[in-house]
Design a protein around this motif. Sequence first.
Motif, PDB file in Angstrom:
ATOM      1  N   ILE A 167       0.866  -1.165   0.000  1.00 34.56           N
ATOM      2  CA  ILE A 167       0.000   0.000   0.000  1.00 34.56           C
ATOM      3  C   ILE A 167       0.908   1.221   0.000  1.00 34.56           C
ATOM      4  O   ILE A 167       1.665   1.434   0.935  1.00 34.56           O
ATOM      5  CB  ILE A 167      -0.939   0.015   1.219  1.00 34.56           C
ATOM      6  N   SER A 168       0.848   1.973  -1.079  1.00 38.53           N
ATOM      7  CA  SER A 168       1.627   3.206  -1.181  1.00 38.53           C
ATOM      8  C   SER A 168       0.674   4.367  -0.955  1.00 38.53           C
ATOM      9  O   SER A 168      -0.286   4.531  -1.699  1.00 38.53           O
ATOM     10  CB  SER A 168       2.263   3.332  -2.566  1.00 38.53           C
ATOM     11  N   GLU A 169       0.947   5.148   0.084  1.00 38.90           N
ATOM     12  CA  GLU A 169       0.126   6.316   0.392  1.00 38.90           C
ATOM     13  C   GLU A 169       0.995   7.558   0.403  1.00 38.90           C
ATOM     14  O   GLU A 169       2.116   7.534   0.911  1.00 38.90           O
ATOM     15  CB  GLU A 169      -0.554   6.165   1.752  1.00 38.90           C
ATOM     16  N   ASN A 170       0.450   8.642  -0.140  1.00 37.17           N
ATOM     17  CA  ASN A 170       1.128   9.933  -0.114  1.00 37.17           C
ATOM     18  C   ASN A 170       2.522   9.867  -0.746  1.00 37.17           C
ATOM     19  O   ASN A 170       3.468  10.445  -0.220  1.00 37.17           O
ATOM     20  CB  ASN A 170       1.220  10.464   1.318  1.00 37.17           C
ATOM     21  N   CYS A 171       2.629   9.172  -1.861  1.00 38.62           N
ATOM     22  CA  CYS A 171       3.916   8.969  -2.527  1.00 38.62           C
ATOM     23  C   CYS A 171       3.996   9.764  -3.818  1.00 38.62           C
ATOM     24  O   CYS A 171       2.996  10.039  -4.463  1.00 38.62           O
ATOM     25  CB  CYS A 171       4.106   7.497  -2.880  1.00 38.62           C
ATOM     26  N   LEU A 172       5.209  10.087  -4.184  1.00 40.48           N
ATOM     27  CA  LEU A 172       5.494  10.650  -5.491  1.00 40.48           C
ATOM     28  C   LEU A 172       6.060   9.515  -6.336  1.00 40.48           C
ATOM     29  O   LEU A 172       7.107   8.949  -6.011  1.00 40.48           O
ATOM     30  CB  LEU A 172       6.510  11.790  -5.380  1.00 40.48           C
ATOM     31  N   ILE A 173       5.350   9.160  -7.389  1.00 33.09           N
ATOM     32  CA  ILE A 173       5.777   8.081  -8.273  1.00 33.09           C
ATOM     33  C   ILE A 173       6.189   8.708  -9.592  1.00 33.09           C
ATOM     34  O   ILE A 173       5.365   9.296 -10.294  1.00 33.09           O
ATOM     35  CB  ILE A 173       4.647   7.046  -8.475  1.00 33.09           C
ATOM     36  N   ASP A 174       7.464   8.627  -9.914  1.00 34.69           N
ATOM     37  CA  ASP A 174       8.004   9.224 -11.137  1.00 34.69           C
ATOM     38  C   ASP A 174       7.951   8.232 -12.284  1.00 34.69           C
ATOM     39  O   ASP A 174       8.435   7.109 -12.154  1.00 34.69           O
ATOM     40  CB  ASP A 174       9.461   9.623 -10.950  1.00 34.69           C
ATOM     41  N   LEU A 175       7.410   8.670 -13.408  1.00 35.86           N
ATOM     42  CA  LEU A 175       7.518   7.902 -14.642  1.00 35.86           C
ATOM     43  C   LEU A 175       8.837   8.312 -15.272  1.00 35.86           C
ATOM     44  O   LEU A 175       9.019   9.464 -15.659  1.00 35.86           O
ATOM     45  CB  LEU A 175       6.341   8.214 -15.564  1.00 35.86           C
ATOM     46  N   ARG A 176       9.778   7.377 -15.312  1.00 30.81           N
ATOM     47  CA  ARG A 176      11.130   7.695 -15.752  1.00 30.81           C
ATOM     48  C   ARG A 176      11.324   7.383 -17.224  1.00 30.81           C
ATOM     49  O   ARG A 176      10.574   6.623 -17.816  1.00 30.81           O
ATOM     50  CB  ARG A 176      12.109   6.908 -14.899  1.00 30.81           C
ATOM     51  N   LYS A 177      12.360   7.956 -17.797  1.00 29.96           N
ATOM     52  CA  LYS A 177      12.644   7.767 -19.212  1.00 29.96           C
ATOM     53  C   LYS A 177      13.182   6.357 -19.453  1.00 29.96           C
ATOM     54  O   LYS A 177      14.245   5.987 -18.967  1.00 29.96           O
ATOM     55  CB  LYS A 177      13.658   8.796 -19.706  1.00 29.96           C
ATOM     56  N   PRO A 178      12.427   5.561 -20.229  1.00 27.43           N
ATOM     57  CA  PRO A 178      12.914   4.217 -20.540  1.00 27.43           C
ATOM     58  C   PRO A 178      13.828   4.243 -21.770  1.00 27.43           C
ATOM     59  O   PRO A 178      13.996   5.275 -22.412  1.00 27.43           O
ATOM     60  CB  PRO A 178      11.614   3.464 -20.852  1.00 27.43           C
ATOM     61  N   LEU A 179      14.385   3.090 -22.106  1.00 33.87           N
ATOM     62  CA  LEU A 179      15.129   2.955 -23.349  1.00 33.87           C
ATOM     63  C   LEU A 179      14.140   3.042 -24.504  1.00 33.87           C
ATOM     64  O   LEU A 179      12.929   2.915 -24.317  1.00 33.87           O
ATOM     65  CB  LEU A 179      15.889   1.627 -23.372  1.00 33.87           C
ATOM     66  N   GLU A 180      14.639   3.221 -25.696  1.00 32.10           N
ATOM     67  CA  GLU A 180      13.782   3.444 -26.866  1.00 32.10           C
ATOM     68  C   GLU A 180      12.709   2.374 -27.069  1.00 32.10           C
ATOM     69  O   GLU A 180      11.641   2.657 -27.552  1.00 32.10           O
ATOM     70  CB  GLU A 180      14.637   3.568 -28.130  1.00 32.10           C
ATOM     71  N   TYR A 181      12.974   1.135 -26.738  1.00 33.30           N
ATOM     72  CA  TYR A 181      12.039   0.042 -26.985  1.00 33.30           C
ATOM     73  C   TYR A 181      11.245  -0.342 -25.732  1.00 33.30           C
ATOM     74  O   TYR A 181      10.591  -1.373 -25.701  1.00 33.30           O
ATOM     75  CB  TYR A 181      12.786  -1.179 -27.528  1.00 33.30           C
ATOM     76  N   GLN A 182      11.283   0.473 -24.709  1.00 31.14           N
ATOM     77  CA  GLN A 182      10.585   0.189 -23.457  1.00 31.14           C
ATOM     78  C   GLN A 182       9.397   1.121 -23.258  1.00 31.14           C
ATOM     79  O   GLN A 182       9.182   2.056 -24.019  1.00 31.14           O
ATOM     80  CB  GLN A 182      11.540   0.347 -22.278  1.00 31.14           C
ATOM     81  N   TYR A 183       8.649   0.837 -22.189  1.00 31.01           N
ATOM     82  CA  TYR A 183       7.538   1.677 -21.773  1.00 31.01           C
ATOM     83  C   TYR A 183       7.453   1.621 -20.254  1.00 31.01           C
ATOM     84  O   TYR A 183       8.108   0.800 -19.614  1.00 31.01           O
ATOM     85  CB  TYR A 183       6.227   1.235 -22.419  1.00 31.01           C
ATOM     86  N   ASN A 184       6.659   2.494 -19.672  1.00 29.80           N
ATOM     87  CA  ASN A 184       6.494   2.546 -18.219  1.00 29.80           C
ATOM     88  C   ASN A 184       5.233   1.816 -17.772  1.00 29.80           C
ATOM     89  O   ASN A 184       4.191   1.943 -18.417  1.00 29.80           O
ATOM     90  CB  ASN A 184       6.367   4.003 -17.744  1.00 29.80           C
ATOM     91  N   VAL A 185       5.353   1.079 -16.679  1.00 29.36           N
ATOM     92  CA  VAL A 185       4.218   0.465 -16.014  1.00 29.36           C
ATOM     93  C   VAL A 185       4.397   0.727 -14.523  1.00 29.36           C
ATOM     94  O   VAL A 185       5.457   0.426 -13.967  1.00 29.36           O
ATOM     95  CB  VAL A 185       4.152  -1.056 -16.280  1.00 29.36           C
ATOM     96  N   VAL A 186       3.382   1.308 -13.900  1.00 30.61           N
ATOM     97  CA  VAL A 186       3.503   1.649 -12.480  1.00 30.61           C
ATOM     98  C   VAL A 186       3.533   0.390 -11.617  1.00 30.61           C
ATOM     99  O   VAL A 186       4.330   0.297 -10.692  1.00 30.61           O
ATOM    100  CB  VAL A 186       2.365   2.597 -12.044  1.00 30.61           C
ATOM    101  N   THR A 187       2.687  -0.602 -11.898  1.00 29.05           N
ATOM    102  CA  THR A 187       2.685  -1.840 -11.120  1.00 29.05           C
ATOM    103  C   THR A 187       2.545  -3.051 -12.039  1.00 29.05           C
ATOM    104  O   THR A 187       2.046  -2.945 -13.153  1.00 29.05           O
ATOM    105  CB  THR A 187       1.513  -1.904 -10.099  1.00 29.05           C
ATOM    106  N   ALA A 188       2.957  -4.192 -11.536  1.00 29.12           N
ATOM    107  CA  ALA A 188       2.708  -5.485 -12.165  1.00 29.12           C
ATOM    108  C   ALA A 188       2.508  -6.452 -11.011  1.00 29.12           C
ATOM    109  O   ALA A 188       3.352  -6.536 -10.119  1.00 29.12           O
ATOM    110  CB  ALA A 188       3.872  -5.907 -13.037  1.00 29.12           C
ATOM    111  N   GLN A 189       1.391  -7.158 -11.007  1.00 30.00           N
ATOM    112  CA  GLN A 189       1.067  -7.990  -9.860  1.00 30.00           C
ATOM    113  C   GLN A 189       0.328  -9.227 -10.332  1.00 30.00           C
ATOM    114  O   GLN A 189      -0.300  -9.234 -11.378  1.00 30.00           O
ATOM    115  CB  GLN A 189       0.199  -7.185  -8.867  1.00 30.00           C
ATOM    116  N   GLY A 190       0.397 -10.277  -9.544  1.00 26.96           N
ATOM    117  CA  GLY A 190      -0.353 -11.500  -9.798  1.00 26.96           C
ATOM    118  C   GLY A 190      -0.311 -12.376  -8.566  1.00 26.96           C
ATOM    119  O   GLY A 190       0.476 -12.138  -7.648  1.00 26.96           O
ATOM    120  N   LYS A 191      -1.189 -13.363  -8.530  1.00 29.88           N
ATOM    121  CA  LYS A 191      -1.270 -14.275  -7.392  1.00 29.88           C
ATOM    122  C   LYS A 191      -1.336 -15.708  -7.898  1.00 29.88           C
ATOM    123  O   LYS A 191      -1.658 -15.947  -9.058  1.00 29.88           O
ATOM    124  CB  LYS A 191      -2.536 -14.001  -6.569  1.00 29.88           C
TER     125      LYS A 191
END
Length: 166
Positions: free
Chosen positions: A27-51
């Motif tokens: 649980i992230s509360e009151n956070c600053l989440i930066d979308l950072r510069k990826p490499l040319e063939y990448q993209y940003n995803v804030v979370t990845a989860q599974g069970k």
Amino acid sequence: MIINFCATKFNPHLTVAKDGSGNFTTISENCLIDLRKPLEYQYNVVTAQGKDTVCETIGFVIRNCSILVDRILEPDKGKFKSYLSIPWKEYSTTIVMESNICDLVLPEGWLEWHGTIGLKTLYYAEFNNRGPGSGTSSRLRWPGSRVIKRKEAWNFIVGPFLQGDT
């Protein structure tokens, strides 16, 4: 497929509960989440989860956070895609609530991982977000993705979600 996972730059209220299997709840509360510069063939995803099973009470909650573009990415932000989450495997659980979402997060919001893996079993929810990337009318519609009301959102604050005290 390569992903650039976002870094939490400032995180005064990060709560992690981990079981013995390596699965965990964040649980992230009151956070600053930066979308950072990826490499040319990448993209940003804030979370990845599974069970492993639907019975596990684990997942990611982002509450009252700011999802923003990092200053290094800002000049090139039109070249890269950014998403809130991907279903890493079945039963993925991600809740984004009461947060500010920047315009770099694409209107579809969510991204498939490998074909249809997890799309029928995920639980993706949004509640009361704000900012240019918070619109939900163009979000991908999977059986488990939804906009929730306050009563349901209450289940994802620290006490109820971690099954402990607030």
